[in-house]
Design a protein around this motif. Structure first.
Motif, mmCIF file in Angstrom:
data_model
loop_
_atom_site.group_PDB
_atom_site.id
_atom_site.type_symbol
_atom_site.label_atom_id
_atom_site.label_comp_id
_atom_site.label_asym_id
_atom_site.label_seq_id
_atom_site.Cartn_x
_atom_site.Cartn_y
_atom_site.Cartn_z
ATOM 1 N N ASN B 96 -40.742 -25.697 13.697
ATOM 2 C CA ASN B 96 -39.660 -25.311 12.788
ATOM 3 C C ASN B 96 -38.298 -25.211 13.479
ATOM 4 N N LEU B 97 -38.195 -25.760 14.669
ATOM 5 C CA LEU B 97 -36.910 -25.882 15.391
ATOM 6 C C LEU B 97 -36.237 -24.538 15.645
ATOM 7 N N ILE B 98 -37.027 -23.496 15.844
ATOM 8 C CA ILE B 98 -36.449 -22.186 16.167
ATOM 9 C C ILE B 98 -36.033 -22.195 17.634
ATOM 10 N N LEU B 99 -36.886 -22.770 18.483
ATOM 11 C CA LEU B 99 -36.592 -22.896 19.912
ATOM 12 C C LEU B 99 -36.708 -24.361 20.320
ATOM 13 N N THR B 100 -35.955 -24.742 21.359
ATOM 14 C CA THR B 100 -36.057 -26.103 21.897
ATOM 15 C C THR B 100 -37.253 -26.146 22.865
ATOM 16 N N PRO B 101 -37.757 -27.345 23.169
ATOM 17 C CA PRO B 101 -38.856 -27.439 24.133
ATOM 18 C C PRO B 101 -38.521 -26.722 25.449
ATOM 19 N N ARG B 102 -37.291 -26.856 25.877
ATOM 20 C CA ARG B 102 -36.872 -26.199 27.115
ATOM 21 C C ARG B 102 -36.974 -24.672 26.975
ATOM 22 N N GLN B 103 -36.538 -24.157 25.841
ATOM 23 C CA GLN B 103 -36.617 -22.698 25.618
ATOM 24 C C GLN B 103 -38.065 -22.220 25.583
ATOM 25 N N ILE B 104 -38.929 -23.015 24.952
ATOM 26 C CA ILE B 104 -40.351 -22.637 24.916
ATOM 27 C C ILE B 104 -40.897 -22.560 26.337
ATOM 28 N N ASN B 105 -40.534 -23.538 27.151
ATOM 29 C CA ASN B 105 -41.002 -23.526 28.543
ATOM 30 C C ASN B 105 -40.473 -22.318 29.299
#
Lengths: 279, 114, 100
Positions: B96-105
């Motif tokens: 749902n585009l709340i966080l970017t892949p980088r932020q998730i990492n």
């Protein structure tokens, strides 16, 4: 190939989400809904649910009781009583629009209106009364209308909630639409009303206990410390929608009318405890 | 001296294949995401050391390495837990585009320190 | 000297072309986002972040920052697409959450 299809069909019939919707049965829904909470919280009596989040923390409950010694909604009730008793320019008044002069009737709302085929909340009924007598409708979320509804609700204190779903296709459709709204996930956060107020009821979101959906309408309108004034149920709907990052519906929309209809019906039999106070 | 340089070069070359240790910056970024309402707001539902007034809708995040040893699984949980567990109330932070892949990492880097 | 002037002229021309292309791309992305958001609204499931991204796209477009306008519009479109997928799947999945 034929066999594969037969298996797919069999599987589809088995999967609960794919099964054709059962015939609408509000009474059975009510029983399952109240039963669900009673199984989850066996120490709570049905009428306890009107205390919402304060069933789950002795500390929060003590603070709340202290606040209720000088109820923060009493100004709204007084202002509402004055507004309710004031005559319209045409000489009529609010009392003339309601059964029993509008006293002790809040437990019967929302009501299905056979003439329009729509659900009418107490707030919407107040506005319909005004419009019938040449006055502009008020905001359905707060202010004068919330005060009037708070006063009217105070005259129903303790009366069992008694929402009726007549055997009318339109009423049943409204109930079913409200039920679908309640259980449908929406917004970027992907929560339904039920995610927080059924599934996670009694748990904490940050420091706040999530109120069970059962009994949740009984204390509206509520004075919320966060708001600093009294607001209606529809104000809370709007707040919840925004919190899950979904564009809210209009205060007088069919979506919110139907949601209030379903949700209040689920608390049938519980006592009116409004206006209330919440953090 | 020369040997060390070669070894160092080798180490850098194979690092991505092993597990890259998170930098303090990544961990700090992850902490900010986990505790900020407009970002990941993990603390709304999960308790973890250092969280202020955490919720308890989801499980406590303690000994996270033991809880979810596989980083790919962890990423999948944060990205879209509903794909694994249809009834979860956990938001799909990636889908749902709340966080970017980088932020998730970064969140994973931070939570692996808990 | 002549050569230098030619290079500069070419560079300016190139920039102008890139600028025009950016404007077109931004406009296309904004139109794409608007179309998807219209569907989301019709399904009663518009997300507030889609509205915010769309507003940012329009503002950047008006300010002549076409790269930003395009990026924001693409984000708005992606958010709208996710909300449409949510609304459509919930049409049947909601029943799984009903206590029985």
């Amino acid at each position: 190939m034929k066999r594969a299809w037969a298996m797919i069909v069999a599987l589809a019939t088995l999967a609960p989400g794919l099964a054709p919707p059962a015939k609408a049965d509000p009474a059975a829904d009510l029983k399952a809904f109240q039963g669900y909470f009673q199984t989850r919280f066996p120490t709570l009596a049905l009428q306890d649910y009107v205390n919402g989040p304060y069933n789950f923390s002795a500390n929060d409950r003590a603070q709340w009781k202290q606040i209720l010694e000088f109820p923060p909604y009493s100004f709204a009730v007084d202002a509402g009583k004055t507004a309710f008793g004031t005559k319209f320019p045409d000489g009529a008044d609010y009392a003339s629009c309601f059964p029993r002069g509008g006293i002790g009737i809040a437990q019967d709302y929302p009501k299905f209106d056979e003439k329009t085929g729509k659900v009418v909340t107490l707030g919407i009924a107040v506005n319909e009364c005004r419009e019938r007598h040449g006055l502009k409708p008020l905001s359905l979320t707060k202010g004068e209308l919330a005060d009037i509804v708070a006063y009217m609700t105070s005259t129903s204190d303790g009366k069992p909630i008694h929402v009726v779903i007549p055997n009318d296709k339109r009423a049943i459709a409204a109930y079913e639409a409200g039920k679908e709204y309640f259980y449908s996930r929406r917004g970027q956060l992907n929560f339904s009303c039920a995610s927080c107020h059924v599934q996670a009821a009694g748990k904490r979101l940050r420091g706040q206990y999530l109120a069970p959906a059962l009994g949740i309408t009984a204390s509206f309108p509520v004075y919320r410390s966060k708001w600093g004034d009294v607001g209606t149920l529809v104000r809370r709907f709007i707040g919840c929608n925004k919190k899950v990052r979904s564009v809210p519906a209009k205060p007088d929309s069919a979506a919110y009318r139907d949601l209030a209809y379903f949700l209040t019906y689920m608390s049938n039999g519980l006592p009116i405890a409004g206006p209330g106070a919440r953090s | 001296m020369k040997h060390t340089a070669i070894l160092l070069g080798l180490a850098v070359a194979v690092l991505p294949a092993v597990a890259l240790a998170a930098t303090p910056q990544q961990v700090a970024a992850g902490e900010k995401i986990a505790t900020t309402k407009s970002l990941g707001n993990c603390a709304a539902c999960h308790s973890f050391a250092g969280a202020v007034e955490p919720g308890n809708v989801g499980p406590a995040l303690k000994d996270v390495k033991a809880m979810i040893p596989d980083r790919k699984t962890f990423y999948a949980i944060v990205f879209d837990e509903q794909a694994r567990n249809p009834q979860t109330v956990m938001p799909a932070f990636g889908k749902n585009l709340i966080l970017t892949p980088r932020q998730i990492n970064e969140v994973i880097d931070f939570l692996y320190t808990k | 000297m002549k050569r230098m002037a030619l290079v500069v002229a070419a560079a300016v021309l190139g920039l102008g072309v890139a600028h025009a292309a950016g404007k077109v791309d931004a406009a296309r992305a904004i139109a794409g986002a608007a179309a998807k958001m219209k569907i989301a609204a019709a399904l009663d499931d518009q997300w507030t972040p889609a509205i915010a991204a769309f507003k940012a796209a329009k503002a950047a477009d008006a300010a002549g920052d076409y790269a930003k306008a395009e990026a924001s519009a693409k984000r708005a479109e992606a958010l709208a697409a996710a909300s449409i997928a949510q609304a459509r799947s919930q049409k049947r999945l909601w029943q799984n959450a009903v206590p029985r």
